[in-house]
Design a protein around this motif. Structure first.
Motif, PDB file in Angstrom:
ATOM      1  N   SER A   1       0.784  -1.190  -0.027  1.00 52.11           N
ATOM      2  CA  SER A   1      -0.066  -0.141  -0.102  1.00 52.11           C
ATOM      3  C   SER A   1       1.022   1.057   0.153  1.00 52.11           C
ATOM      4  CB  SER A   1      -0.976   0.062   1.283  1.00 52.11           C
ATOM      5  OG  SER A   1      -0.401  -0.087   2.475  1.00 52.11           O
ATOM      6  N   ILE A   2       0.420   2.374   0.127  1.00 45.98           N
ATOM      7  CA  ILE A   2       1.031   3.689  -0.067  1.00 45.98           C
ATOM      8  C   ILE A   2       0.473   4.520   1.106  1.00 45.98           C
ATOM      9  CG2 ILE A   2       1.178   5.771  -1.310  1.00 45.98           C
ATOM     10  CD1 ILE A   2       0.544   4.349  -3.976  1.00 45.98           C
ATOM     11  N   ARG A   3       1.487   5.281   1.740  1.00 42.17           N
ATOM     12  CA  ARG A   3       1.301   6.267   2.976  1.00 42.17           C
ATOM     13  C   ARG A   3       1.950   7.538   2.358  1.00 42.17           C
ATOM     14  NH1 ARG A   3       3.640   5.414   8.762  1.00 42.17           N
ATOM     15  NH2 ARG A   3       5.042   7.131   8.135  1.00 42.17           N
ATOM     16  N   LEU A   4       1.093   8.672   2.598  1.00 48.66           N
ATOM     17  CA  LEU A   4       1.413  10.005   2.170  1.00 48.66           C
ATOM     18  C   LEU A   4       1.719  10.683   3.389  1.00 48.66           C
ATOM     19  CD1 LEU A   4       1.989  11.977  -0.224  1.00 48.66           C
ATOM     20  CD2 LEU A   4      -0.356  12.635   0.014  1.00 48.66           C
ATOM     21  N   ASP A   5       2.963  11.205   3.677  1.00 52.38           N
ATOM     22  CA  ASP A   5       3.149  12.119   4.691  1.00 52.38           C
ATOM     23  C   ASP A   5       3.749  13.482   4.308  1.00 52.38           C
ATOM     24  OD1 ASP A   5       2.899   9.970   6.568  1.00 52.38           O
ATOM     25  OD2 ASP A   5       4.773   9.459   6.946  1.00 52.38           O
ATOM     26  N   PHE A   6       3.901  14.371   5.221  1.00 45.12           N
ATOM     27  CA  PHE A   6       4.234  15.509   4.825  1.00 45.12           C
ATOM     28  C   PHE A   6       5.378  15.972   5.746  1.00 45.12           C
ATOM     29  CE2 PHE A   6       4.522  20.320   5.362  1.00 45.12           C
ATOM     30  CZ  PHE A   6       4.766  20.488   3.902  1.00 45.12           C
ATOM     31  N   ASN A   7       6.677  16.321   5.229  1.00 43.81           N
ATOM     32  CA  ASN A   7       7.909  16.570   5.986  1.00 43.81           C
ATOM     33  C   ASN A   7       7.935  17.916   6.122  1.00 43.81           C
ATOM     34  OD1 ASN A   7      10.324  17.301   6.756  1.00 43.81           O
ATOM     35  ND2 ASN A   7      11.489  15.526   6.064  1.00 43.81           N
ATOM     36  N   ALA A   8       7.517  18.572   7.514  1.00 46.52           N
ATOM     37  CA  ALA A   8       7.590  20.039   7.495  1.00 46.52           C
ATOM     38  C   ALA A   8       8.770  20.822   7.574  1.00 46.52           C
ATOM     39  CB  ALA A   8       6.735  20.445   9.011  1.00 46.52           C
ATOM     40  N   ASP A   9       9.744  20.016   7.922  1.00 49.35           N
ATOM     41  CA  ASP A   9      11.302  20.709   7.916  1.00 49.35           C
ATOM     42  C   ASP A   9      11.689  20.720   6.602  1.00 49.35           C
ATOM     43  OD1 ASP A   9      11.454  20.370  10.803  1.00 49.35           O
ATOM     44  OD2 ASP A   9      12.428  18.532  10.526  1.00 49.35           O
ATOM     45  N   ASP A  10      11.239  20.074   5.723  1.00 52.84           N
ATOM     46  CA  ASP A  10      11.804  20.029   4.144  1.00 52.84           C
ATOM     47  C   ASP A  10      10.690  20.875   3.488  1.00 52.84           C
ATOM     48  OD1 ASP A  10      14.109  18.905   4.866  1.00 52.84           O
ATOM     49  OD2 ASP A  10      13.568  16.999   4.097  1.00 52.84           O
TER      50      ASP A  10
END
Length: 80
Positions: free
Chosen positions: A33-42
């Motif tokens: 499956s796929i998981r989408l995250d957001f890297n706030a630092d980058d």
């Protein structure tokens, strides 16, 4: 679930539908499956490949096109 958005961001319908369709195809063919995250630092989205046990596979992708290119070989010939 084949696609999980962990970003707390609203995706456009088109982008989310594209990710869900691809994730469903991926899950049907090999259980991943796929998981989408957001890297706030980058300030970048990170796309993870998740194995059937729920473990993340390798480093995240930050580009959808590259993710698809790198993972489409996971599909058996009947899914291509």
């Amino acid at each position: 679930m084949s696609f999980k958005n962990n970003t707390n961001h609203q995706l456009t319908n088109t982008m989310e539908q594209t990710m869900v369709r691809y994730a469903n195809k991926l899950e049907e063919s090999n259980g991943f499956s796929i998981r989408l995250d957001f890297n706030a630092d980058d300030g970048e989205y990170e796309i993870y490949l998740v194995d059937p046990c729920g473990d993340l596979e390798g480093e995240p992708w930050t580009d959808w096109e590259t993710f698809v290119h790198d993972t489409e070989s996971e599909f058996p010939p009947r899914f291509v």
